[in-house]
Every structure is written in C-alpha cells, then in structure tokens.
Design a protein around this motif. Structure first.
Motif, PDB file in Angstrom:
ATOM      1  N   GLU A   3      28.668  22.071  62.907  1.00 53.68           N
ATOM      2  CA  GLU A   3      27.511  22.327  61.803  1.00 53.68           C
ATOM      3  C   GLU A   3      26.659  23.190  61.825  1.00 53.68           C
ATOM      4  O   GLU A   3      27.395  23.356  60.082  1.00 53.68           O
ATOM      5  N   PHE A   4      26.226  24.188  62.859  1.00 50.42           N
ATOM      6  CA  PHE A   4      25.653  25.475  62.115  1.00 50.42           C
ATOM      7  C   PHE A   4      26.936  26.452  61.609  1.00 50.42           C
ATOM      8  O   PHE A   4      26.873  27.032  60.776  1.00 50.42           O
TER       9      PHE A   4
ATOM     10  N   ASP B  59      30.224  25.337  60.003  1.00 53.79           N
ATOM     11  CA  ASP B  59      29.989  24.902  58.660  1.00 53.79           C
ATOM     12  C   ASP B  59      29.380  24.973  57.980  1.00 53.79           C
ATOM     13  O   ASP B  59      29.688  25.111  56.589  1.00 53.79           O
ATOM     14  N   THR B  60      27.699  25.230  58.166  1.00 50.45           N
ATOM     15  CA  THR B  60      26.934  25.771  56.916  1.00 50.45           C
ATOM     16  C   THR B  60      27.082  27.231  56.395  1.00 50.45           C
ATOM     17  O   THR B  60      27.404  27.271  55.229  1.00 50.45           O
TER      18      THR B  60
ATOM     19  N   ALA C 129      30.084  27.336  53.711  1.00 53.71           N
ATOM     20  CA  ALA C 129      30.477  26.745  53.123  1.00 53.71           C
ATOM     21  C   ALA C 129      29.098  27.830  52.270  1.00 53.71           C
ATOM     22  O   ALA C 129      29.506  27.857  51.317  1.00 53.71           O
ATOM     23  N   LYS C 130      28.242  28.474  52.791  1.00 53.50           N
ATOM     24  CA  LYS C 130      27.752  29.874  52.510  1.00 53.50           C
ATOM     25  C   LYS C 130      28.910  30.459  51.802  1.00 53.50           C
ATOM     26  O   LYS C 130      28.537  31.149  50.878  1.00 53.50           O
TER      27      LYS C 130
ATOM     28  N   LEU D 135      19.747  22.815  61.539  1.00 56.69           N
ATOM     29  CA  LEU D 135      19.326  23.060  59.924  1.00 56.69           C
ATOM     30  C   LEU D 135      17.864  22.127  59.909  1.00 56.69           C
ATOM     31  O   LEU D 135      17.746  21.143  59.737  1.00 56.69           O
TER      32      LEU D 135
END
Lengths: 520, 572
Positions: free
Chosen positions: A263-264, A266-267, A270-271, A520
């Motif tokens: 998930e981290f 993935d963030t 996305a950034k 997050l």
C-alpha cells in the motif's frame, strides 16, 4: 424522566402488565385478573407489579387480608397415615381387645413416632378421658371417643381438598386448627395459617399516560431480530425491538486488504505517476552487460564481485547482447569511444558481459529504457525487485524493492536535478528542508545525495541522484542530458509501519499483516 | 567504499602545516568540510580524538587518508595548491632503481622515492600503514595491480634492483617471522604468501627487490624484509616503492605517498627507474612524476551542465581552489589535475569539481519545466485491478521474497522431476534459503499459512508478483512472469469455494475460461484443474495435496489457484 424514555426503559414484563390496562385505563384489577389477562406466571407477575409500583406507574386500590388454612407436608402425611393422636388411640383400643399390655415405649417403636409426638397425643387423650395410664406405664383405652381425634380427621380431609378460609370453620374447629398449626418452634404440625393478601391494582396518572402511549405506539410485543416476514406484512410496527448493550466489544473480522508495505509502495507509485513519470519494467534475471557494463561500471569494479552479486547457475551466459550497444559500450570502457571520455583503459571482456546475474540494481531497468528510444522530454520510474549477495539481518534483505528512474530533456542540468529532488522531498517525504551533499555513483557525474528533514524522523537520507555520464547515455543512443535518481524508502516505510527489522516487511506472520495499519 | 580511521589532532596539524600551530575544529566544522571529499563521519571517540570516516569516491584514492582529506580542505581554504618541489627540481645525480629483464611478463612496473627530514610520529605511522593497506586492497585490487612497500632508508645502498629470481634463489626473514626463508617457502607458509600468492601463480621466476649490496628489501607484492622493511616511530629517512601491473596506477600511488610525506614535512627526492624494456613513459622514468594530462574545454560546457552562468574567471577560481591548475584563454579553460589524481575521464568530471568547490548549496534548484504524461505499464495496471478484486473478495494481500529454496519451491510441493519443478538457481549460493527464484506463487502463500496457524480462521490470502521460469528459447534462459496466487485455508475449505473466487475474478476481468482436469502432484487427484483461456493454459486450481500440507506442517485443508497475469494482460 419523561414518559417516552420511561417507556423505553420498561422491561418486557412491565410492558405486559401495563398493556392489560390499555383497553380500560381506569380499571381496577385483582391480582388474579391481572395474571389471567397478562398470561404471566405468578412469580413474573409479582416481580413486574413490584417494579411498576416502585416506578409509581401502578397504585394499590384496595388490599384485603384473609387468613387461610392449608396443610403442611406433615399434614399431607397425616391424611394417609393418620395423626399421632389417632394412631395412639387406635393402638390403645387394639390392646384392649387383645388384652395385651401396651407401654409408651411399645407405641413409640411400633408406630415409629417421636417421644414428643407420643407424649403430646397421650396428654390430650387423657385430658379428654379417652385413655388412662395404669400401673407399670401401660395405656388403657377407656372406650370413650376423643373429640380432637375425630375433629382432626375431618379437618385434614377437608383442607386436603383445598386451602380454606379460616372463617369457614366453627369455633371448635378453629381451636383445633390453632392448636395444630405450625408456629415458631413447632414445625411438626399439620396445619398452616397464612394471610392471603388480595390486592386490586389500578394505573397511576403516569401509568395511564404510559399505557396510552404504549397503546398509541402499538408496540406491544418485543422481538430481538427484524425479519423479512416482519417487513413483508408490516407487523414490525406492532413490535418492540430489544435494545442491545452496544458498548460490548465487537467480534473480530479479517477484512480483505492490501499488504501495508504494498500500500505504501502503491502510494509512491501514484505520486510518481502524478508527477508525470511513466513506469518501466525489466526482467529479474539480467546480463552483467545491462546490470553493470552499460552503466559504465568497469569489469574490475568491486561491486561486481562474486561477493556482491548473485550469479545464475544454468545457463551461465546469455545467448546474445543487442548491437550496436555491445560494441559501443565496450568501446566506451576501453578508450571512451565517441563519448569524449578517456574510458577505463582495459580490455573489455565480452564473455563477462554475457554472464547472467540476478538484477542487483534498478538502474539496469533504466539502462534498457535508454536503449529503447525513450521520449524526450521523458520521465520514467520503476519499482524493481533487486537482489544482493548479503548476509540477511535486521538492516539487510537479500531481495528488496528499489524505487528509481530517469528524466531526459534538453533542459536537464545540475540545477534542474536539484529541483527534481526538491520535488521528491516535498511530495514523497513531506519534507520542507533539504540538504544536498556531493556523492559518488559509478554512472553519474555530478552526483548528489539528498538528505531531508522528515516530519517524524528528523534528518535522513532520502535518495541519491546525478546526471548520467556521457559514457552511459551516448553508447545507448541518447544525446540529451539524463537525470538518474533513486529513492531509499524502506526506512520511511518501516517507521510508518512501526517495524524495526527490514525482514518484517516480508513477514510470514498473518496476524501481524492483518493487524498492521496502513502507512499513511 | 573505504572507511578509514584518522585522529582529529592529526587532521588539525595537517591543516595548519608542518611547524604551524593547529587550530582546533568542532565536529560540525569537520562534518561540513567532509563535503569537499565526499566523506561521511561514521563514528568518533572524543577521548582519543579518533574519527571514523567513510569515503564514497572509489576514483579518488588520494582521499583515503588523513593527509588527503586535510589537503583538499587546506587547498580550498588557501585558494590554491602550492607546487610540490620534488616535481620541478630534478636532482643532478638521482638515485637509481634498475629493473631486470623478464619482469615485463610478471609484474612490469615499479616507482620509488625517498623521504627524509620527517620524524615518523605515532599518528603518522598509523596513517602510512592504513594508506598502504587501503590503496593496495581497494585501489590495487588486493595487491594485484598495485602494492606498496615502506623501508628504512638508512639500511639501503643504491642503486636498488627490481630483480626476477627463481623461488629458491633469494631468501630473507620476512615481517612476522623470525627465520630466513626462500621466496618459495614464503608462498607456502607465510600468511601473506598464502593470501596473495595467487597473484604470481604460473610464474617460475618471482619479483625480488634488493639493494646494491644484495640485501633483501622485499618480495613484492607479498612481504617485506623484517630488517629493512619495518618502519618504526622515530625513523626520519624512508624509502617508498610501488610495484604493479599498470604504470599510471603505480606512479599515481607513489605520487600520493610522496605528497602525503611532503605534507608532513618530509623532503621527497625522486628516483630514476631504468627499464630494460619500453614503457609508455620511455625506458628511464623519474618517479614521482606528474602525469596530469591537461584538458581544454569551453566554459559553456561547464555552465550548461550546471545550469548556471558563472564566467571563465569564477570557474577557474573554483577549480584552482580544488587543486587544479587552470589556464584560461577567452572562453576556454585548460585544466590539469594535481599529481595525486588521475580521475579526469570526461568533461563532466570537471563540472562536478566546480560544483563541489563552490558548494552544492550555491546552486538554486530549478524545476524541470517540460511537460510529460505519467502512467503505469499495462501489466502493472492489470495487476492492480486484479489485486483490488482479490481485496474485494476478502483476501489479505501478502508479500514474499522472490528468492527461496528448491526445498520449498519444488520438493515440498512434490514437483521433483516435473516440468513445474524447473527453477532458475543461483550459482554462488550463500544460504540454501535464498538459492533459487520462485517459479510459482503457491509456496509463498504456503509459507505464510505454515507460520500462521494461530491467526483466526478462515485464512484468505493472495499475492500478485513476479516469478522466473526457465525457458531455453529466451536469450536470458528464463522469463519473468507476473502471476497471481490466491489461497483459502480453514477446517472446511473446499474446491468450490476457491472456484467461486476464480470464476468471479474472470468475470470482472472480462475473460472466458474453462477448467480441464489435470494431474498435478501438488494437488489432490480429481480435484485439480488447468485454467484454460481459448485453449491456452493460464493457470491451475485445486485442493492442495495432503502430503504437501504435511510437508509444510499445515493442519487445515487449503484450496488455491494461480494464474499468469502476464499472459492475461497481453490478451485483447
């Protein structure tokens, strides 16, 4: 408390009792009538009535106390086995007909009576002249009857039928009953005299209002679960739903969920996409050529040692390396070729370039992209799994993700490199303060190390970057300046996930994975 | 990258120069100054003044010592590097070192000098030894290309001979021993002989350094003589030699030692090396020697790379303050590196030195302004979509190492000798646990299941990730494939439960599929199927074989599927 919240707090038993008044709120009902109308067990009814009296929703209208006679356990036994007085008299009469002597001890042992019972009975019979005590302690029937014995027999049978009101008996009978009723200190008697309280109850003013409201709501029956049937026929309107204790701990569930580290990442992904970066991918197994030679790492470079890189067992070499890249890169190593460099001045070993390794740095993916006619201007990134020949411990993993990429463009230079790193610091690490330090990477010049002041971690190294050397870009066919950058995010991820050992990023503990919150 | 130990007071002394009063520095000042040398303070001991410093630049061996670090900082403070006298003043009758024919095939090059007038201190000796070790180890590739010897000059008669002898022809007492041995014996029994003897493998004649009287100096690159080759605190006359296989590296190494000793106050005297064969520098070579080739470049090259107009003067000033020699002519700069550096391969190397000399903080960051469109690769997009569907079906995602053991990946799955059991294996295995790339995903899921019998059931887990499959048709011998593995484990886990998930997944991915019974050793016979898309196998599904569960020590039934996302993503 207002009436509606009072109603909400009522126990279902109380609701039942109140409900019996709904049809006639001014009724005065006897306890028996209430029992019948509510259908409650006597114990339930009496609990509910007491609660309602305490809440002043019910009031007592009249109260009549009636003494009642009933049989005790002993009395029930006497119905069948006769009372001591009857048995003593019968024994004495029998002895008179047979001519046998009868002592008190005989009676005690024959009839299985207590001495106190026997002496009580003898005393009364003697007083009534039905028995004599003659010489030697023997009993002798006089032949006369005993009023008490006769009365007891009748009373036992009559009360055995049902408990009777005291006042239905004659004075003489009442005397016998009194004499043979359980009193304090004398439990072995056949009769019991109880006060029966007959109450009539009516609603108080609040009770009337509550009953009316209950009636208005029509909430009469309590249910625990709303069912499709209740919804279908609308009967939920006449039900009352049991209230739950909602402060209890909820039962656990395991949701479907991304892995917190993924998930981290993935963030981050996305950034990078939001900043205009295109993703690139490459194989897990690489040639030394793309993993190192194309990056101008000389073949004698210490990081190419057998102690730093995993080599593939079978096959050991690739079948081919694409031209013109092989020749151009070899030339750049040997004497610089057309790159404006002096090169490393050693004979380039093609066999070495063909050896297969497990990708040891994400930059290998960038090298492929450079050779594949990338867009100019262009921005690329990869989150690539890399492998290092390392002892595994709390800070070293044998395989791990590297986040890295390139930026190509005519406007790329040292200052735009710093600008890009500033952007990463702000977007990826939420850091406002940045420090740039000189650094060394074999494939970039100038090279920069970026340190940022992370909101939680303080000063930390966020990544390394630089401008690709011409010895890297020109042989791969790229003529514009290129930034190469890499971000070290594992430490940030570990802090965000609350772990201290890098191996826990890939933990096999499902409980831990399930319970770890997102980063997050 | 080397990490070295230096002493604060030694650094301060070198910064002041011989005979000058040292200025104490704070740790912050030292850390700041370390930017000039790409150094990072890794540790320190306030009691002894010991500092542990990591030097990043593997092309700047001159910085791997206290003298080099001090010099770079001092040059910046003073604005330029004073000329080293030993480069310009050639002695009228220099000492000589003669090279014996045949060494060109063994260890061809040698460089040497003398240093007098500096009385060796404890800190100074520690640095000499550390520099000797670090340079030979990391720059000299474990003595193969470069090795260094230090000697007491007083015991040596010139000319010295760099000789080539049979292994039994020369003998001396080596450092660390107390008996005389032949060179051959040293290779067999001396720890350094055992460690570095391989460098001389295949040669029946060996390098041997001796003086005019035949006294042994050393057996390069193995070990020094104990009598001549052991420098001690208090010595004030030294002989330094470097041998190796690359002439410019040999000379650079000697230059570094010469500069270091000169910085400590020694008078360095060059030595003339006479070769019986040709070298790039001729047959007679004075060492130390400035090999600095100059390079001419327009100032615009530097300005464009930096993104900042500085002008010739500012650029020249920055470079001089970093140790360069610079000549300017209108917009052109002709730059020459100092004697202790040879790392100027490309104009960009000069650019970085300008930036370091001025300080990176001197450059204002500018955002790249050109527009680009971001995006994910098709396979990543597809994999993200599939992951979201798995999460929606109540599966917990996991991540695993891609490196595993053949035992887990193949044997515990009952796949020995089958097509499914083929692996990409590692040649230089460190630990069997990390000796093969996973060829499929289910072992990764079973790894978690095996460790999680205390986590409440049911377990629904998945991972989408890369695997490597051997494929002789590929140039790399294998293919990297993105796969998805999903598994359900609990007391009543059943084929239809996982089948429903697979069915749902394919529905939303928009692909038609069918199942065909398959004999797969990892699954129960009659309860496993190949997943087919238009006749092509894209995966497998089934109830895991009880023997597999037993080998993983899993005590509940498990059902699983695995599909090839790379294949599915490529379908229209």
């Amino acid at each position: 408390m207002d009436i509606s919240s009072l109603i909400d707090s009522l126990h279902p038993l109380e609701v039942k009792v109140l409900s019996t008044f709904v049809s006639n709120p001014s009724a005065v009902l006897q306890t028996e009538q209430l029992a019948q109308a509510s259908g409650l067990e006597p114990s339930q009814l009496s609990m509910a009535v007491e609660w309602l009296l305490a809440k002043s929703l019910l009031a007592v209208d009249t109260e009549v106390v009636t003494p009642m006679v009933s049989l005790t356990k002993v009395g029930e036994q006497y119905v069948e086995k006769h009372s001591p007085i009857e048995r003593v008299l019968a024994a004495a009469r029998e002895a008179a007909t047979t001519g046998k002597r009868l002592t008190i001890q005989d009676i005690q042992s024959r009839e299985g009576l207590e001495p106190a019972e026997v002496s009580g009975a003898i005393g009364r019979l003697k007083k009534e002249g039905a028995l004599l005590i003659i010489q030697g302690g023997c009993l002798e029937s006089t032949g006369r009857t005993s009023p008490t014995a006769e009365a007891i027999r009748g009373l036992l049978l009559r009360v055995h039928e049902m408990p009777r009101e005291m006042q239905t008996f004659s004075d003489a009978q009442r005397q016998v009953i009194q004499d043979h009723a359980v009193k304090r200190g004398n439990a072995k008697e056949p009769f019991r005299i109880d006060d029966r309280v007959a109450r009539s109850l009516k609603l108080s003013a609040d009770g009337t209002e509550a009953a009316q409201q209950l009636s208005k709501q029509g909430v009469l029956e309590e249910v625990s679960q709303l069912t499709p049937e209740l919804l279908k026929d609308g009967s939920w309107r006449t039900k009352r739903f049991r209230k739950y204790t909602i402060s209890l701990r909820a039962p656990r569930i395991a949701p479907g969920k991304k892995h917190p580290y993924r998930e981290f990442l993935d963030t981050v992904k996305a950034k990078l996409v939001s900043m205009g970066f295109q993703e690139m991918r490459g194989p897990l197994v690489e040639t030394e050529f793309w993993n190192m030679d194309a990056l101008f790492m000389p073949q004698f470079h210490p990081a190419r040692d057998i102690h730093d890189v995993y080599f593939v067992k079978d096959p050991k070499q690739t079948t081919s390396i694409a031209e013109p890249f092989l020749s151009r890169v070899a030339q750049a190593h040997q004497d610089g070729g057309a790159t404006g460099s002096t090169g490393w001045n050693y004979p380039f070993d093609v066999a070495r370039a063909r050896r297969l390794v497990l990708r040891s740095q994400g930059t290998a993916v960038s090298a492929h992209t450079l050779a594949a006619q990338p867009a100019v201007p262009g921005k690329y990134f990869s989150i690539a799994r890399c492998f290092r020949y390392d002892q595994v411990d709390a800070t070293h993993a044998t395989d791990f993700f590297q986040v890295e990429g390139i930026v190509l463009g005519e406007d790329i230079n040292f200052r735009t490199l710093l600008g890009l790193l500033n952007l990463f610091a702000r977007e990826v690490a939420q850091a406002k303060e940045v420090k740039f330090l000189p650094a060394y990477f074999p494939f970039t010049e100038p090279s920069v190390e970026m340190h940022v002041r992370h909101p939680k971690l303080g000063w930390m190294e966020l990544g390394g970057a630089g401008l690709f050397r011409s010895e890297v870009t020109l042989p791969l066919g790229v003529t514009v300046p290129v930034i190469a950058w890499g971000l070290g995010l594992d430490r940030m991820a570990m802090v965000a996930l609350g772990i201290h050992d890098i191996r826990e990023l890939f933990t096999d503990n499902l409980d831990l994975i399930r319970s770890t919150k997102g980063a997050l | 990258m080397p990490t070295i130990t230096i002493f604060k007071q030694d650094l301060e002394g070198l910064l002041a120069g011989p005979g000058e009063a040292r200025q104490p520095m704070t740790l912050e000042q030292i850390e700041d100054s370390l930017m000039l040398v790409k150094g990072e303070l890794k540790g320190q001991n306030p009691d002894t003044g010991e500092l542990r410093i990591e030097l990043q630049d593997s092309n700047r061996p001159d910085l791997w010592c206290c003298e080099g670090i001090a010099r770079q900082i001092r040059v910046k403070r003073q604005g330029s590097l004073p000329k080293y006298g030993f480069l310009s003043t050639k002695p009228p009758s220099p000492k000589q070192l003669n090279v014996t024919p045949g060494l060109e095939k063994v260890r061809p090059f040698v460089a040497a000098c003398t240093a007098t007038g500096y009385r060796v201190t404890k800190d100074g000796l520690a640095q000499l030894i550390q520099t000797q070790e670090k340079l030979a180890e990391m720059f000299g590739r474990k003595r193969r290309t470069v090795s260094i010897g230090l000697y007491r000059l007083a015991a040596i008669e010139f000319p010295v001979t760099y000789d080539l002898v049979k292994s039994g022809e020369a003998a001396f007492t080596p450092l660390g021993m107390d008996t005389v041995m032949t060179l051959g014996e040293m290779l067999l029994v001396h720890p350094k002989g055992l460690e570095f003897g391989g460098i001389l493998a295949g040669h029946d004649r060996l390098p041997f350094l001796r003086d005019a009287k035949g006294r042994a100096l050393s057996f390069p690159p193995i070990i020094n003589s104990r009598e001549v080759g052991e420098v001690k605190v208090g010595d004030d006359a030294l002989f330094v030699e470097v041998t190796g296989t690359d002439l410019s590296m040999v000379i650079l190494t000697l230059n570094i030692f010469a500069a270091n000793l000169a910085d400590r106050g020694a008078v360095v005297e060059p030595i003339e090396v006479r070769y019986p064969y040709k070298t790039d520098l001729g047959e007679t070579v004075m060492t130390p020697q400035d090999l600095g080739r100059s390079r001419t470049l327009p100032v615009q090259t530097i300005e464009r790379a930096l993104g900042q107009v500085l002008g010739v003067h500012e650029v020249a000033k920055a470079l001089v303050a970093y140790g360069y020699e610079v000549a300017t002519e209108s917009e052109q700069l002709t730059v020459t590196l100092p004697l202790y550096r040879q790392d100027l391969m490309h104009a960009m190397d000069v650019v970085e030195d300008v930036a370091i000399s001025r300080g990176y903080a001197d450059f204002l960051p500018v955002m790249p302004s050109q527009f680009t469109v971001g995006g994910l690769s098709r396979i990543e997009e597809f994999s993200d979509r599939v992951r979201a569907l798995m999460v929606g079906m109540g599966f917990q995602e996991i991540i695993s190492n891609i490196l595993g053991s053949p035992q887990d990946l193949r044997d515990a799955m009952r796949l020995e000798g089958t097509e499914w059991g083929q692996l990409v294996e590692v040649d230089n295995v460190m630990s069997l646990n990390f000796s093969a790339l996973r060829q499929w995903m289910l072992p990764s899921l079973l790894r978690v299941e095996a460790a999680s019998n205390r986590a409440f059931y049911p377990h629904r887990i998945f991972e989408a990730g890369e695997v490597a499959r051997p494929d002789p048709a590929q140039a790399l011998g294998s293919r990297t494939v993105m796969v998805l593995g999903g598994m359900i484990a609990h007391a009543d886990a059943h084929f239809s439960e996982i089948h429903s998930c697979l069915d749902t997944l394919f529905y939303y991915v928009g692909q038609a599929y069918s199942l065909e019974p398959v004999q797969h050793p990892s699954f129960l016979a009659g309860r496993a199927g190949s997943i087919l898309c238009e006749g092509k196998r894209v995966g497998v599904i089934g109830e895991l074989h009880p023997e597999v569960l037993e080998r993983w020590q899993i005590s509940v039934p498990a059902v699983a599927f695995e599909i090839d996302l790379t294949q599915l993503a490529e379908r229209p």
